[in-house]
Scaffold this active site. Structure first.
Site, PDB file in Angstrom:
ATOM      1  N   CYS A 138      -4.019  -2.636  -1.707  1.00  0.00           N
ATOM      2  CA  CYS A 138      -5.079  -3.384  -1.083  1.00  0.00           C
ATOM      3  C   CYS A 138      -6.802  -2.830  -1.390  1.00  0.00           C
ATOM      4  CB  CYS A 138      -4.879  -3.740  -0.356  1.00  0.00           C
ATOM      5  SG  CYS A 138      -4.392  -2.157   1.283  1.00  0.00           S
TER       6      CYS A 138
ATOM      7  N   HIS B 176      -3.270  -0.620   5.695  1.00  0.00           N
ATOM      8  CA  HIS B 176      -3.286  -1.856   5.216  1.00  0.00           C
ATOM      9  C   HIS B 176      -5.070  -2.577   4.939  1.00  0.00           C
ATOM     10  CE1 HIS B 176      -2.521  -5.133   2.109  1.00  0.00           C
ATOM     11  NE2 HIS B 176      -2.263  -6.538   3.657  1.00  0.00           N
TER      12      HIS B 176
END
Length: 490
Positions: free
Chosen positions: A82, A333
């Site tokens: 990510c 994340h």
């Protein structure tokens, strides 16, 4: 310098490096190849550390792939990449929203989305370019065959991909149609050593040449190692020495060697072109140590749940970017928040500037400052700040002698006709690239309607990390998500 046509021929011939002429460089082909190999080894160490965990390398081994249900949304198959995918997605959305408005997200064609992705990659590379663009690739069959064989294996009942054999490298093709168990190694998902041995470097003078190359060699991006190849291209284009000089600490790799997530320095590099480790505005002196932050207003913003937890302070350059697109950080994340409301990034009004400056002296977010820093606040705002005047104002703003100045009292005194550039209501959209974090395991965009309340008081809701993160940017925000499901930050 070779023409683009000559470069294309060299690419197709899988040349190890596209080289400038000996007359211009003063180096032989062997010397240039040796330099490229050395730089790639330095990048490997900087990214991964001395050893690369098999599972971490596997999670990063994916190409750029779009969702089946949302044409412009990239899919992140597993945790880790990510740090690259979210900034790329943010740049793609910025181009789509700000540079080519009028498109309906659901109606975008595959070719249009590919073009947007390539433009986003080129935008990131342009921010990082030191001298020329240096694109890292693999021989074309290595870019495509791994993905094709893995996809074929996934269509076979009871096929298992074993990660235990990931470190084995093979060049023998697999007959997937006859297999009942396909090893990852057999599917050409090679070891990290074999991956690095196969890398090749291509040099380009202009970003237009880079865009042309990616357009003609889409499989470099969509293949098994597309995300990593682009990351290596960013670092090589930036120049490894420049990256090291911007990092405050090179003892820790840019990719966590246990959990596989990208460091803040890597995130900042992808968003701003500078591999600094902090998210505050400009540089700060901490105990005589110069710690680098964000040095100008960013094209893409960044907000994080970690700020509410007091792990960091995100500066105005990130919170108030040039475009209404923000990468959002949680503990584990990165996702993307965006809006088509351009007024969210309108120039600050005087009262908004005053609030921002006041709060810069209130790092704990208490909505008050010590009375003895009032003069500094007034000076920062170019207001009258002579000692005699400041003393009068301290008594007026702190009549009870508590030695604090409340934000509301300060604003009522100096900016009684407070105005906002930000609208009171607006729509926000959220992207999370992990299928399992989306409704029905389908990557798409979640839409919500936001309202900014009159009060500055905010309610911290531990069970709603999305709202808590949004409040680091808009303290008085409330939002209703249209599908009644609060999007996940993880």
């Amino acid at each position: 310098m070779p023409s683009s046509e000559t470069q294309s021929i060299r690419m197709e011939s899988e040349i190890a490096c596209s080289l400038v002429s000996k007359e211009r460089s003063g180096l032989t082909q062997a010397e240039l190849s040796e330099n490229a190999a050395r730089e790639l080894q330095e990048i490997r160490k900087l990214l991964w550390g001395p050893n690369i965990r098999v599972d971490v390398f596997r999670r990063w081994s994916q190409g750029f792939e779009f969702s089946d249900t949302e044409p412009s949304a990239l899919v992140q198959k597993e945790g880790g990449p990510c740090a690259v995918i979210a900034p790329v997605q943010a740049n793609l959305l910025k181009i789509l929203i700000m540079d080519t408005p009028g498109h309906f997200l659901k109606d975008l064609t595959q070719d249009k989305c590919r073009h947007l992705l390539i433009q986003a990659l080129c935008a990131i590379l342009s921010k990082c370019c030191a001298k020329r663009f240096r694109i890292v690739s693999l021989p074309m069959e290595q870019c495509t065959e791994a993905k094709e064989v893995v996809n074929a294996a996934s269509d076979i009942p009871d096929v298992k991909l074993s990660t235990e054999t990931l470190e084995e490298a093979t060049t023998e093709p697999v007959d997937a149609s006859a297999a009942t168990t396909v090893r990852v190694a057999d599917a050409r998902e090679v070891s990290s050593d074999a991956y690095h041995e196969g890398l090749q470097v291509l040099n380009f003078d202009t970003i237009e040449e880079v865009e042309k190359y990616y357009t003609e060699h889409w499989q470099v991006l969509s293949g098994q190692y597309g995300v990593m190849l682009f990351l290596y291209s960013v670092l090589l284009t930036k120049n490894i020495d420049n990256v090291i000089s911007e990092l405050s600490d090179t003892s820790e790799p840019l990719i966590h060697n246990t959990y596989g997530y990208g460091s803040q320095a890597l995130i900042n590099l992808m968003l701003t072109g500078r591999a600094v480790a902090h998210v505050w505005d400009n540089d700060q002196d901490v105990g005589g140590l110069k710690l680098r932050g964000i040095n100008e207003q960013s094209d893409i913003g960044f907000i994080t749940l970690m700020e509410q937890m007091r792990y960091c302070t995100v500066g105005s350059f990130y919170k108030n970017p040039k475009n209404p697109v923000w990468v959002m950080g949680s503990e584990t994340h990165l996702t993307v928040l965006f809006s088509t409301e351009k007024r969210l990034v309108s120039p600050e009004t005087p009262s908004e500037l005053a609030r921002r400056v006041f709060k810069s002296y209130d790092p704990e977010g208490n909505n008050f400052i010590p009375a003895d820093v009032l003069q500094d606040v007034l000076a920062a705002l170019d207001l009258v700040n002579e000692p005699e005047y400041v003393e009068i104002m301290q008594k007026r703003l702190d009549p009870e002698g508590l030695h604090i100045i409340l934000l509301n009292a300060f604003m009522d005194e100096f900016f009684p006709q407070e105005q906002r550039s930000t609208p009171d209501t607006f729509d926000l959209m959220h992207y999370n690239g992990i299928p399992g974090s989306n409704e029905g395991n389908k990557v798409g965009y979640c839409k919500g309607s936001a309202i900014l309340l009159e009060s500055d008081l905010k309610s911290v809701c531990i069970s709603n990390p999305m709202l808590t993160c949004l409040q680091t940017k808009w303290p008085n925000i409330e939002i209703n998500w249209h599908d009644m499901r609060i999007p996940s930050l993880n």
